[in-house]
Design an enzyme around this catalytic site. Structure first.
Site, PDB file in Angstrom:
ATOM      1  N   THR A  10      32.383  53.829  56.555  1.00 23.22           N
ATOM      2  CA  THR A  10      33.507  54.531  55.926  1.00 23.22           C
ATOM      3  C   THR A  10      34.442  53.550  55.212  1.00 23.22           C
ATOM      4  OG1 THR A  10      33.389  56.137  57.718  1.00 23.22           O
ATOM      5  CG2 THR A  10      35.392  56.150  56.406  1.00 23.22           C
ATOM      6  N   LYS A  99      40.370  45.934  64.436  1.00 24.96           N
ATOM      7  CA  LYS A  99      41.400  45.639  65.460  1.00 24.96           C
ATOM      8  C   LYS A  99      40.813  45.111  66.760  1.00 24.96           C
ATOM      9  CE  LYS A  99      40.263  49.964  64.935  1.00 24.96           C
ATOM     10  NZ  LYS A  99      40.356  51.100  64.051  1.00 24.96           N
ATOM     11  N   GLU A 123      45.649  43.230  57.592  1.00 25.67           N
ATOM     12  CA  GLU A 123      46.658  44.294  57.446  1.00 25.67           C
ATOM     13  C   GLU A 123      46.110  45.660  57.872  1.00 25.67           C
ATOM     14  OE1 GLU A 123      50.116  44.059  56.204  1.00 25.67           O
ATOM     15  OE2 GLU A 123      49.844  45.907  57.323  1.00 25.67           O
ATOM     16  N   ILE A 130      49.423  51.725  56.218  1.00 22.39           N
ATOM     17  CA  ILE A 130      50.855  51.352  56.274  1.00 22.39           C
ATOM     18  C   ILE A 130      50.974  49.829  56.288  1.00 22.39           C
ATOM     19  CG2 ILE A 130      53.027  51.559  57.549  1.00 22.39           C
ATOM     20  CD1 ILE A 130      51.790  53.977  59.014  1.00 22.39           C
ATOM     21  N   GLY A 181      36.307  61.165  59.004  1.00 26.06           N
ATOM     22  CA  GLY A 181      36.194  59.697  58.960  1.00 26.06           C
ATOM     23  C   GLY A 181      37.352  58.978  59.630  1.00 26.06           C
ATOM     24  N   LYS A 199      46.099  47.792  68.807  1.00 23.21           N
ATOM     25  CA  LYS A 199      47.031  47.766  67.673  1.00 23.21           C
ATOM     26  C   LYS A 199      48.434  47.329  68.102  1.00 23.21           C
ATOM     27  CE  LYS A 199      44.503  51.178  64.939  1.00 23.21           C
ATOM     28  NZ  LYS A 199      44.313  52.623  64.717  1.00 23.21           N
TER      29      LYS A 199
HETATM   30  N1  HSE Z   1      40.101  55.408  64.806  1.00 18.23           N
HETATM   31  C1  HSE Z   1      41.270  54.824  64.224  1.00 18.23           C
HETATM   32  C2  HSE Z   1      42.359  55.872  64.220  1.00 18.23           C
HETATM   33  C3  HSE Z   1      40.969  54.360  62.847  1.00 18.23           C
HETATM   34  O1  HSE Z   1      42.039  57.047  64.394  1.00 18.23           O
HETATM   35  O2  HSE Z   1      43.522  55.537  64.050  1.00 18.23           O
HETATM   36  C4  HSE Z   1      42.075  53.576  62.194  1.00 18.23           C
HETATM   37  O3  HSE Z   1      42.304  52.363  62.848  1.00 18.23           O
END
Ligand code: HSE
Length: 403
Positions: A10, A99, A123, A130, A181, A199
């Protein structure tokens, strides 16, 4: 600049699309064209424009001296860690959206990049589209960051929004998030809170300049949230969101990933669907909020492409970036005094005295036709809450209230 994309799923295919759609702007900003020469993937992609670019071995990239930059959008740490390390060691800039990789190996990879005088940028690894990482590192460089609290996972926010507002079943909401996605390859990473955990670890490390071990962060996902919780939330006029939290003081952090009750006046209340919202409090700035698409092909790819341009511009003089090897002391946020929403089996009449004796003043919430009741407690630590709940007995649910 000639680049390779490792992982054409994706996000990887999104990066290719953004580079094609915005070629003129990107070339102007980078000062030179960025051309994708190779796509590294296990699949072939016959009949697509990238068909001729596909390679299956990392060596095809490493052995081509023209390749100056590699985009890693494979996800996971195996083989992404080895591949990224070898790209950096051979003097290639690396841009990643991964991440899991950054949270687990960021310190080492940042050191290799600094040593080789190339950029290692990520980023897209938190907050999707963002621009939160560069904001924390550059724009808020003069701040002591006191708090970062955010809705950091698009999939779970989409699921919670659809369950609460449209009455969708959990499975339907998750399946749709996958089709759009948003979800990880293994959606357990989303719904169990691990994605949010990585994160908030990355954001805290960038803000504090210290390594944060994501395994130190108490993490709970959304699988324990039920329709009944939403009924109570509706009665209270609050929403339920999965939050990644960090409060910093004296160089130490109090952290947690958990669902939270959010009142209607909180700026995070109206962050819905796939959107992410991140509150950052600095000691001079006060509160600020960052909002945008937290997952999805093009928003995430946009952040990757922004990093690709930054890497081209920095060339062989990348500025210092990331965090040091010094490890942040992480405490459980449950040590802090917060309010809790709690559901207990039995009736208010039966347990009124026990609740008063253990919790003191509470706000009661009783829904018609249920064999249970709920309360909103005053401020207490998690240990105090658990001790009181044990005396009342029959605890069915506990959700922290964001204040
Ligand atoms: N699976 C993650 C989410 C994708 O849904 O935020 C983006 O990092």
């Amino acid at each position: 600049m000639k680049a390779a994309i490792m992982g054409y799923g994706t996000i990887g295919s999104g990066v290719y699309e953004v580079l094609l759609k915005n070629t003129e702007t990107i070339t102007k900003r980078a000062g030179e064209p960025i051309e994708v020469k190779y796509i590294l993937d296990l699949k072939e992609f016959p009949g697509t424009p990238v068909e001729q670019k596909v390679v299956h071995e990392l060596s095809a990239i490493l052995e081509d001296p023209e390749i100056g930059m590699v985009v890693e959008t494979m996800g996971g740490t195996t083989p992404a860690y080895e591949f990224v390390k070898r790209c950096l060691e051979t003097g290639r800039h690396v841009v990643t959206s991964n991440k899991a990789l950054v949270a687990a190996h960021g310190t080492e990879l940042l050191e290799i990049a600094a040593d080789k005088r190339v950029s290692f940028l990520f980023e897209a690894s938190a907050g999707g589209g963002i621009p939160i990482i560069r904001t924390l590192y550059d724009s808020l460089a003069g701040e002591e960051i006191r708090e970062i609290s955010g809705i950091l996972n698009g999939t779970t926010n989409y699921i919670l929004t659809k369950m609460y507002e449209e009455g969708w079943a959990f499975d339907k909401a998750l399946k749709t998030a996958q089709e759009l996605g948003y979800a990880e390859h293994d959606p357990a990473a989303d719904i169990e809170g691990h994605d949010t955990c990585r994160k908030i670890a990355i954001l805290t490390a960038v803000a504090a300049g210290k390594e944060v071990n994501f395994e130190d962060i108490p993490t709970e996902g959304i699988t324990g949230i039920s329709d009944l919780d939403f009924s109570y939330a509706a009665r209270l006029g609050v929403s339920i969101k999965l939050l990644g939290n960090c409060k910093c003081e004296g160089g130490e952090a109090w952290m947690e990933v958990a669902p939270a009750l959010i009142n209607a006046k909180d700026p995070l209340y109206s962050v819905e669907d796939v959107f992410n919202g991140i509150l950052v409090e600095g000691n001079m700035l006060g509160m600020s909020m960052y909002y945008g698409s937290g997952a999805g092909k093009l928003p995430t790819a946009s952040a990757v492409v922004g990093d690709m341009i930054a890497a081209v511009l920095a060339g062989r003089q990348p500025k210092p970036f990331g965090w040091s090897r010094e490890r942040m002391t992480v405490h459980a946020a449950g040590e802090l005094r917060r309010r809790y929403f709690a559901r207990f089996e039995g009736s208010r009449e039966q347990k009124r005295d026990d609740v008063r004796e253990t919790f003191g003043q509470v706000k009661w919430i009783v829904l018609e036709g249920q064999d249970e009741f709920a309360v909103l407690t005053g401020e207490m630590t998690e240990a105090e809450f658990m001790a009181a709940a044990e005396k009342v007995a029959g605890l069915r649910q506990k959700i922290v209230v964001r204040t």
